[in-house]
Design a protein around this motif. Structure first.
Motif, PDB file in Angstrom:
ATOM      1  N   PHE A  37       5.070  77.617   8.602  1.00  0.00           N
ATOM      2  CA  PHE A  37       5.321  75.725   8.400  1.00  0.00           C
ATOM      3  C   PHE A  37       6.541  75.785   9.629  1.00  0.00           C
ATOM      4  O   PHE A  37       7.437  77.277   9.753  1.00  0.00           O
ATOM      5  CB  PHE A  37       5.222  74.909   7.601  1.00  0.00           C
ATOM      6  CG  PHE A  37       6.113  75.608   6.512  1.00  0.00           C
ATOM      7  CD1 PHE A  37       7.373  75.809   5.917  1.00  0.00           C
ATOM      8  CD2 PHE A  37       5.778  76.445   5.638  1.00  0.00           C
ATOM      9  CE1 PHE A  37       7.911  76.387   4.890  1.00  0.00           C
ATOM     10  CE2 PHE A  37       6.208  77.708   4.600  1.00  0.00           C
ATOM     11  CZ  PHE A  37       7.511  77.465   4.193  1.00  0.00           C
ATOM     12  N   GLY A  38       7.374  75.160  10.048  1.00  0.00           N
ATOM     13  CA  GLY A  38       8.454  74.646  10.259  1.00  0.00           C
ATOM     14  C   GLY A  38       9.755  75.333   9.926  1.00  0.00           C
ATOM     15  O   GLY A  38       9.851  74.932   8.376  1.00  0.00           O
ATOM     16  N   GLY A  39      10.573  75.369  11.404  1.00  0.00           N
ATOM     17  CA  GLY A  39      11.921  75.818  10.116  1.00  0.00           C
ATOM     18  C   GLY A  39      12.978  77.148  11.295  1.00  0.00           C
ATOM     19  O   GLY A  39      13.238  77.760  11.232  1.00  0.00           O
ATOM     20  N   GLY A  40      11.763  77.952  12.099  1.00  0.00           N
ATOM     21  CA  GLY A  40      11.682  79.155  12.449  1.00  0.00           C
ATOM     22  C   GLY A  40      11.395  79.740  13.818  1.00  0.00           C
ATOM     23  O   GLY A  40      10.330  78.575  14.174  1.00  0.00           O
ATOM     24  N   LEU A  41      12.438  79.760  14.436  1.00  0.00           N
ATOM     25  CA  LEU A  41      12.150  80.195  16.264  1.00  0.00           C
ATOM     26  C   LEU A  41      12.704  80.958  16.927  1.00  0.00           C
ATOM     27  O   LEU A  41      13.781  81.785  15.994  1.00  0.00           O
ATOM     28  CB  LEU A  41      13.374  78.672  16.538  1.00  0.00           C
ATOM     29  CG  LEU A  41      13.271  76.689  15.964  1.00  0.00           C
ATOM     30  CD1 LEU A  41      14.503  76.099  16.506  1.00  0.00           C
ATOM     31  CD2 LEU A  41      11.749  76.389  16.526  1.00  0.00           C
ATOM     32  N   PRO A  42      11.749  80.998  17.703  1.00  0.00           N
ATOM     33  CA  PRO A  42      12.946  82.866  18.187  1.00  0.00           C
ATOM     34  C   PRO A  42      14.495  82.356  19.765  1.00  0.00           C
ATOM     35  O   PRO A  42      14.495  81.328  19.561  1.00  0.00           O
ATOM     36  CB  PRO A  42      11.418  83.070  19.126  1.00  0.00           C
ATOM     37  CG  PRO A  42      10.682  82.058  19.985  1.00  0.00           C
ATOM     38  CD  PRO A  42      11.046  81.128  18.196  1.00  0.00           C
ATOM     39  N   ASP A  57      14.890  71.132   9.295  1.00  0.00           N
ATOM     40  CA  ASP A  57      15.444  72.644   9.433  1.00  0.00           C
ATOM     41  C   ASP A  57      15.287  73.005  11.151  1.00  0.00           C
ATOM     42  O   ASP A  57      15.792  73.965  11.195  1.00  0.00           O
ATOM     43  CB  ASP A  57      14.191  73.734   8.499  1.00  0.00           C
ATOM     44  CG  ASP A  57      14.101  73.142   7.210  1.00  0.00           C
ATOM     45  OD1 ASP A  57      14.961  72.709   6.152  1.00  0.00           O
ATOM     46  OD2 ASP A  57      13.455  73.808   6.189  1.00  0.00           O
ATOM     47  N   GLU A  58      13.922  72.382  11.289  1.00  0.00           N
ATOM     48  CA  GLU A  58      13.895  72.771  13.253  1.00  0.00           C
ATOM     49  C   GLU A  58      15.191  72.354  13.470  1.00  0.00           C
ATOM     50  O   GLU A  58      15.550  72.786  14.518  1.00  0.00           O
ATOM     51  CB  GLU A  58      12.675  72.354  13.844  1.00  0.00           C
ATOM     52  CG  GLU A  58      12.177  73.238  14.619  1.00  0.00           C
ATOM     53  CD  GLU A  58      10.353  73.155  15.616  1.00  0.00           C
ATOM     54  OE1 GLU A  58      10.191  73.264  16.363  1.00  0.00           O
ATOM     55  OE2 GLU A  58      10.046  74.323  14.939  1.00  0.00           O
ATOM     56  N   GLU A  59      15.072  71.225  13.613  1.00  0.00           N
ATOM     57  CA  GLU A  59      16.760  70.491  14.644  1.00  0.00           C
ATOM     58  C   GLU A  59      17.939  71.109  13.911  1.00  0.00           C
ATOM     59  O   GLU A  59      18.768  71.738  14.982  1.00  0.00           O
ATOM     60  CB  GLU A  59      16.507  68.979  13.932  1.00  0.00           C
ATOM     61  CG  GLU A  59      17.775  68.481  14.411  1.00  0.00           C
ATOM     62  CD  GLU A  59      17.882  66.536  13.768  1.00  0.00           C
ATOM     63  OE1 GLU A  59      18.885  66.054  14.329  1.00  0.00           O
ATOM     64  OE2 GLU A  59      16.893  66.301  13.353  1.00  0.00           O
TER      65      GLU A  59
END
Length: 142
Positions: A101-106, A127-129
Motif C-alpha cells: 500500500f502507498g507511502g513508499g517511493l524509490p 504518507d506518499e505526499e
C-alpha cells in the motif's frame, strides 16, 4: 575480467535531508509520522520519528522504503499488479517486509536507483505526499 559491479547509493546527507523534509511536510498537514530512507540495497540509512507517531508505524515506514528500493517502484503500485493475479495477490502481501500500500517511493538520480523512502502515520495518500516532499528536497521526482 572484473568480478564486481559499481552500485550507486544515496548519501547519508541526502537521506537525512529527505526524512527531515518528509517530517516538515507532515507537520504542515498536522500529522505525526515516521520517515525512513534506505540505500539501493534496502539497508536503513536515515530514520526520523515525530513525537507521538504510531509505534507500529516505525517498522511500516522502514519496510515501505525497503520495498520501494527492492522493487524500484512505488508501493502504491502493488494494487494494480495484484489485481487479476490470484497467486500474486495471495503471496506478495504475506512476504516478510513487503508493503503493498502507498507511502513508499524509490529514489532515483539520473535514472539510477539509489534508495527508497517510506513514510507511515497518515493515510496512504498522506504518507506518499510526505515521501514526495522528501524527494523534492533532493531535487528529485518520483
Amino acid at each position: 575480467m572484473s568480478h564486481s559491479v559499481e552500485q550507486r547509493i544515496i548519501s547519508a546527507e541526502a537521506a537525512n535531508a529527505a526524512v527531515l523534509a518528509a517530517v516538515a511536510k507532515a507537520g504542515e498537514l498536522g500529522l505525526r509520522i515516521n520517515a525512513a530512507v534506505t540505500d539501493s540495497a534496502g539497508v536503513l540509512t536515515a530514520f526520523l520519528r515525530m513525537p507521538g507517531a504510531f509505534l507500529h508505524s516505525v517498522d511500516i515506514a522502514i519496510d515501505k522504503a525497503y520495498t520501494a528500493a527492492g522493487f524500484g517502484f512505488s508501493t502504491a503500485q502493488w494494487a494494480g499488479f495484484l489485481r487479476g493475479d490470484e497467486a500474486l495477490r495471495l503471496g506478495m502481501p504475506v512476504r516478510p517486509r513487503n508493503v503493498v500500500f502507498g507511502g513508499g517511493l524509490p529514489i532515483r538520480e539520473g535514472g539510477a536507483l539509489i534508495g527508497g523512502i517510506g513514510v507511515s502515520g497518515g493515510s496512504a495518500e498522506q504518507d506518499e505526499e510526505c515521501a514526495r516532499a522528501g524527494l523534492a528536497a533532493l531535487g528529485l521526482g518520483a
